[in-house]
Scaffold this motif. Structure first.
Motif, short mmCIF file in Angstrom:
data_model
loop_
_atom_site.label_atom_id
_atom_site.label_comp_id
_atom_site.label_asym_id
_atom_site.label_seq_id
_atom_site.Cartn_x
_atom_site.Cartn_y
_atom_site.Cartn_z
N ASN A 130 0.84 -1.20 0.00
CA ASN A 130 0.00 0.00 0.00
C ASN A 130 0.88 1.25 0.00
O ASN A 130 0.87 2.05 0.94
CB ASN A 130 -0.91 0.02 1.23
N PRO A 131 1.68 1.44 -1.06
CA PRO A 131 2.71 2.50 -1.04
C PRO A 131 2.15 3.90 -0.86
O PRO A 131 2.72 4.71 -0.12
CB PRO A 131 3.42 2.34 -2.38
N LEU A 132 1.06 4.23 -1.52
CA LEU A 132 0.52 5.58 -1.43
C LEU A 132 -0.07 5.85 -0.05
O LEU A 132 0.13 6.92 0.53
CB LEU A 132 -0.53 5.80 -2.52
N LEU A 133 -0.79 4.86 0.49
CA LEU A 133 -1.34 5.02 1.84
C LEU A 133 -0.22 5.16 2.87
O LEU A 133 -0.31 5.97 3.80
CB LEU A 133 -2.22 3.82 2.19
N PHE A 134 0.84 4.39 2.68
CA PHE A 134 1.95 4.43 3.63
C PHE A 134 2.67 5.78 3.59
O PHE A 134 2.98 6.36 4.63
CB PHE A 134 2.93 3.30 3.34
N LEU A 135 2.93 6.29 2.39
CA LEU A 135 3.62 7.58 2.27
C LEU A 135 2.78 8.70 2.88
O LEU A 135 3.31 9.58 3.58
CB LEU A 135 3.91 7.87 0.80
N ASP A 136 1.47 8.67 2.63
CA ASP A 136 0.60 9.69 3.23
C ASP A 136 0.60 9.58 4.75
O ASP A 136 0.62 10.60 5.46
CB ASP A 136 -0.82 9.53 2.69
N ALA A 137 0.58 8.35 5.27
CA ALA A 137 0.58 8.16 6.72
C ALA A 137 1.89 8.64 7.34
O ALA A 137 1.89 9.22 8.43
CB ALA A 137 0.36 6.68 7.05
#
Length: 383
Positions: A130-137
């Motif tokens: 979940n790369p995008l969710l992780f970067l946002d988090a």
């Protein structure tokens, strides 16, 4: 030649990115449920028209969280067995353990995630899938342990939706008041009947659902997070202790170690709490019988009345939680069981009536084939 190499490199990158995108979109689908058996270990009092406190101590594994539907089927099977034993009525209050909702970050992940040997490996797969969710988090993470914060924050919106649909749905399905353990979310609150998350700090919170599946009041934040949560879970010590009206009486929730501190019972006495639910969690296999160490807990724990004799974790829990200072009629402490990757859990659930502890009479009579200290349990206290 450079143009040709550049074009080939661009094509390879596109293929790799496309393959990675397709890989992240494919999710694990489980087909087999883990053990659905549950043992009744406490059934105190006589059935009547005042209702009961019913603790469900589930035994859960990583695969149980592969989908909300799968987890629902397991928890519903436990509740159905309680119903078949005559333990559910229109005044029943069901209590689930601490963090049963936190593990909802594991829903709909890759097969490699569930097959990981350790929680660290599983979290790596979570971020990689979940790369995008992780970067946002990571951009919104707070506290000293930003990576742990990001892992719990990255799927917060879907976790909140699944928490309400799962536990609110179970409350409605079985027509019970349900204390839905706890879940770690950023700045959770109920707005217009729906559990919502914000961008603030992470809190370990519990929500009570009424018989229609609707939240009763606001989430109860944990005042004193446990030692293993330091650095990424914010203390809710300045937030109120909620008391909600249920068919069985006025109910309060103390999460985990919040149940140790006398001042919390003084506040609940003043608020007219008649019943107290304690969703709890003790990390580590076998830790229930290990020595209780005050240095692992809040500074306030050094002032707790534990006497001079060394105690185990279990002995300390039974002495501190739901003590005689409370004027509540009854209470119940419910712990998690199971193995989530290399993260074991311990704890024997118990109840209290008029300040007197009601514990399991025997912990040896487990379902056939179960290991000592394992297996799901029902704890029932007639009011």
């Amino acid at each position: 030649m450079r143009k040709v190499l550049g074009s080939l490199t661009a094509v390879v990158l596109v293929i790799l990115l496309t393959s990675y995108g397709l890989w992240t979109s494919k999710r694990h689908v489980g087909h087999y449920l883990t053990d659905l058996r549950i043992q009744l270990v406490i059934n105190d009092g006589e059935p009547g028209d005042r209702g009961n406190l019913l603790g469900i101590q589930p035994e859960l594994f990583a695969s149980d969280y592969s989908s909300v539907k799968r987890l629902h089927r397991k928890l519903a099977a436990y509740l159905q067995q309680a119903h078949d034993r005559g333990l559910i009525n229109d005044k029943t209050i069901v209590v689930l353990p601490e963090h049963i909702g936190t593990w909802l970050f594991a829903v709909d992940e890759k097969s490699q995630f569930y097959q990981a040997a350790t929680i660290e490996e599983a979290m790596n797969w979570l971020a990689f899938s979940n790369p995008l969710l992780f970067l946002d988090a990571m951009l919104h993470a707070r506290g000293e342990k930003r990576l742990e914060d990001a892992h719990l924050r990255m799927k917060a919106q879907s976790m909140a939706r699944n928490y309400q649909s799962l536990f609110g749905g179970l409350a409605r399905e079985f027509a019970v008041t349900l204390v839905a353990g706890s879940i770690v979310l950023p700045s959770p609150e109920v707005r217009d009947g729906q559990l919502q998350v914000g961008k603030g700090a992470l809190y370990n919170s519990s929500l009570v659902f009424g018989r229609e599946g609707i939240p009763l009041g606001q989430p109860q934040r944990q005042l004193f997070p446990s030692w293993y949560q330091r650095g990424y879970i914010r203390s809710g010590k300045d937030t109120p202790l909620n008391v909600v009206d249920t068919p069985a009486g006025r109910l309060a929730t103390l999460i985990g170690s919040d149940s140790w501190y006398p001042d919390n019972y003084v506040r609940l006495n003043a608020a007219g709490a008649e019943l107290i639910a304690v969703p709890a969690f003790v990390a580590g296999n076998g830790s229930w019988s290990q020595p209780w160490r005050s240095d692992k807990h809040q500074q306030l724990s050094s002032r707790l009345d534990l006497g001079s004799k060394p105690l185990t974790q279990g002995e300390a829990w039974r002495r501190l939680a739901l003590g005689p200072i409370s004027t509540a009629r009854a209470g119940i402490s419910v712990f998690m069981r199971g193995q989530l990757w290399d993260q074991g859990s311990a704890g024997h659930s118990f109840a209290s009536r008029g300040g007197q502890s009601v514990a399991e009479q025997s912990i040896s009579a487990a379902p056939k084939g179960a290991k000592p200290g394992h297996g799901a349990r029902l704890i029932n206290l007639w009011l």
